[in-house]
Design a protein around this motif. Sequence first.
Motif, PDB file in Angstrom:
ATOM      1  N   UNK A 192       0.839  -1.197   0.000  1.00  0.00           N
ATOM      2  CA  UNK A 192       0.000   0.000   0.000  1.00  0.00           C
ATOM      3  C   UNK A 192       0.880   1.256   0.000  1.00  0.00           C
ATOM      4  N   UNK A 193       0.239   2.411  -0.164  1.00  0.00           N
ATOM      5  CA  UNK A 193       0.894   3.723  -0.074  1.00  0.00           C
ATOM      6  C   UNK A 193       2.038   3.836  -1.086  1.00  0.00           C
ATOM      7  N   UNK A 194       1.781   3.377  -2.300  1.00  0.00           N
ATOM      8  CA  UNK A 194       2.765   3.458  -3.366  1.00  0.00           C
ATOM      9  C   UNK A 194       2.647   4.802  -4.081  1.00  0.00           C
ATOM     10  N   UNK A 195       3.788   5.396  -4.408  1.00  0.00           N
ATOM     11  CA  UNK A 195       3.800   6.633  -5.187  1.00  0.00           C
ATOM     12  C   UNK A 195       3.623   6.244  -6.650  1.00  0.00           C
ATOM     13  N   UNK A 196       2.346   6.155  -7.076  1.00  0.00           N
ATOM     14  CA  UNK A 196       2.063   5.661  -8.415  1.00  0.00           C
ATOM     15  C   UNK A 196       2.457   6.651  -9.501  1.00  0.00           C
ATOM     16  N   UNK A 197       2.422   7.918  -9.216  1.00  0.00           N
ATOM     17  CA  UNK A 197       2.881   8.894 -10.204  1.00  0.00           C
ATOM     18  C   UNK A 197       4.376   8.705 -10.472  1.00  0.00           C
ATOM     19  N   UNK A 198       5.151   8.449  -9.429  1.00  0.00           N
ATOM     20  CA  UNK A 198       6.578   8.201  -9.591  1.00  0.00           C
ATOM     21  C   UNK A 198       6.817   6.909 -10.367  1.00  0.00           C
ATOM     22  N   UNK A 199       6.083   5.826 -10.024  1.00  0.00           N
ATOM     23  CA  UNK A 199       6.269   4.545 -10.710  1.00  0.00           C
ATOM     24  C   UNK A 199       5.941   4.665 -12.189  1.00  0.00           C
ATOM     25  N   UNK A 200       4.850   5.356 -12.524  1.00  0.00           N
ATOM     26  CA  UNK A 200       4.479   5.515 -13.931  1.00  0.00           C
ATOM     27  C   UNK A 200       5.488   6.386 -14.667  1.00  0.00           C
ATOM     28  N   UNK A 201       6.052   7.397 -13.996  1.00  0.00           N
ATOM     29  CA  UNK A 201       7.025   8.266 -14.653  1.00  0.00           C
ATOM     30  C   UNK A 201       8.335   7.516 -14.914  1.00  0.00           C
ATOM     31  N   UNK A 202       8.727   6.622 -14.004  1.00  0.00           N
ATOM     32  CA  UNK A 202       9.918   5.799 -14.229  1.00  0.00           C
ATOM     33  C   UNK A 202       9.749   4.961 -15.490  1.00  0.00           C
ATOM     34  N   UNK A 203       8.591   4.323 -15.637  1.00  0.00           N
ATOM     35  CA  UNK A 203       8.344   3.500 -16.818  1.00  0.00           C
ATOM     36  C   UNK A 203       8.300   4.351 -18.080  1.00  0.00           C
ATOM     37  N   UNK A 204       7.638   5.507 -18.006  1.00  0.00           N
ATOM     38  CA  UNK A 204       7.518   6.382 -19.172  1.00  0.00           C
ATOM     39  C   UNK A 204       8.885   6.890 -19.623  1.00  0.00           C
ATOM     40  N   UNK A 205       9.769   7.117 -18.679  1.00  0.00           N
ATOM     41  CA  UNK A 205      11.075   7.686 -19.000  1.00  0.00           C
ATOM     42  C   UNK A 205      12.033   6.637 -19.576  1.00  0.00           C
ATOM     43  N   UNK A 206      11.905   5.366 -19.173  1.00  0.00           N
ATOM     44  CA  UNK A 206      12.921   4.366 -19.520  1.00  0.00           C
ATOM     45  C   UNK A 206      12.445   3.321 -20.524  1.00  0.00           C
ATOM     46  N   UNK A 207      11.147   3.225 -20.826  1.00  0.00           N
ATOM     47  CA  UNK A 207      10.661   2.179 -21.737  1.00  0.00           C
ATOM     48  C   UNK A 207      10.474   2.763 -23.134  1.00  0.00           C
ATOM     49  N   UNK A 208      11.381   2.406 -24.087  1.00  0.00           N
ATOM     50  CA  UNK A 208      11.280   2.996 -25.433  1.00  0.00           C
ATOM     51  C   UNK A 208      10.237   2.319 -26.316  1.00  0.00           C
ATOM     52  N   UNK A 209       9.749   1.129 -25.920  1.00  0.00           N
ATOM     53  CA  UNK A 209       8.839   0.380 -26.791  1.00  0.00           C
ATOM     54  C   UNK A 209       7.369   0.716 -26.546  1.00  0.00           C
ATOM     55  N   UNK A 210       7.101   1.751 -25.801  1.00  0.00           N
ATOM     56  CA  UNK A 210       5.707   2.112 -25.554  1.00  0.00           C
ATOM     57  C   UNK A 210       5.045   2.598 -26.838  1.00  0.00           C
TER      58      UNK A 210
END
Length: 249
Positions: A192-210
């Motif tokens: 619980x209490x996960x910083x989901x905005x941070x987690x999504x931004x990490x994926x958006x910044x590092x995943x080129x195949x989106x």
Amino acid sequence: MQSGDDDPTRALDDFARRMRTGKPSTEPPALSARPVSGPSTRPEARNATLRSGLAWNPRDLVDVQDLAEKLRDATQPQGVTEPDWQPDPTALQLRPTPHPRLLKSWQPSAWAGALREVIGSCTELINQAAGPVVETYPALQLLALWPPQRPGQAPLGRWPQQIRMFALAPDQIGAAVLADLPVDAMLWLGAQHTDWALAAEILLHHEPALRPFQREGLRDFIAAEREAGFTKLNTGYQQALPGGAVLQR
């Protein structure tokens, strides 16, 4: 025209004379039980004719309950019995057995993860050589994963070790994650209490195949999470006195 016998205006003619011919009884007639057996002493009912000319015989009358039973017997197929009820075979199927290394509660030696749907099921228009094609995509789940914690270490930090996105149902993701962990690893997906905005931004910044719709969906998700966080800090806290502590409402 009505005959004399049927004329209602002549019903009371000669009433007084007929009343004087005999003294009416002041006692009610005695009641007697219906004979159990033997011939009936009642006079036999005679045929009658209605004014419309329809003739009927009282012996032809049938009790309504008897008539309903006869109709039921007539419509019931002979020799056919209703089959015994059997449950639907699909209802007897057991629920799939949970993975033996997938935990229901957190343990210090287990990997900890959190799941959140970030993009709902959607469609995308793709231009191909043969013409545009509409592609349908399932909902996407974002996974934040932390390794087992050492004794005395805080259960979870703000920065997860792994970020992954799955196009699977939530109850299928646990087995997929365990397939990439050590063979003896245990997994708990209830953080619980996960910083989901941070987690999504990490994926958006590092995943080129989106794909384009995935990048757009992640940006919308991040914006919505940050707006919700601002609303919470703006309305969930207050300072009661100038220079005092800021308190949670």
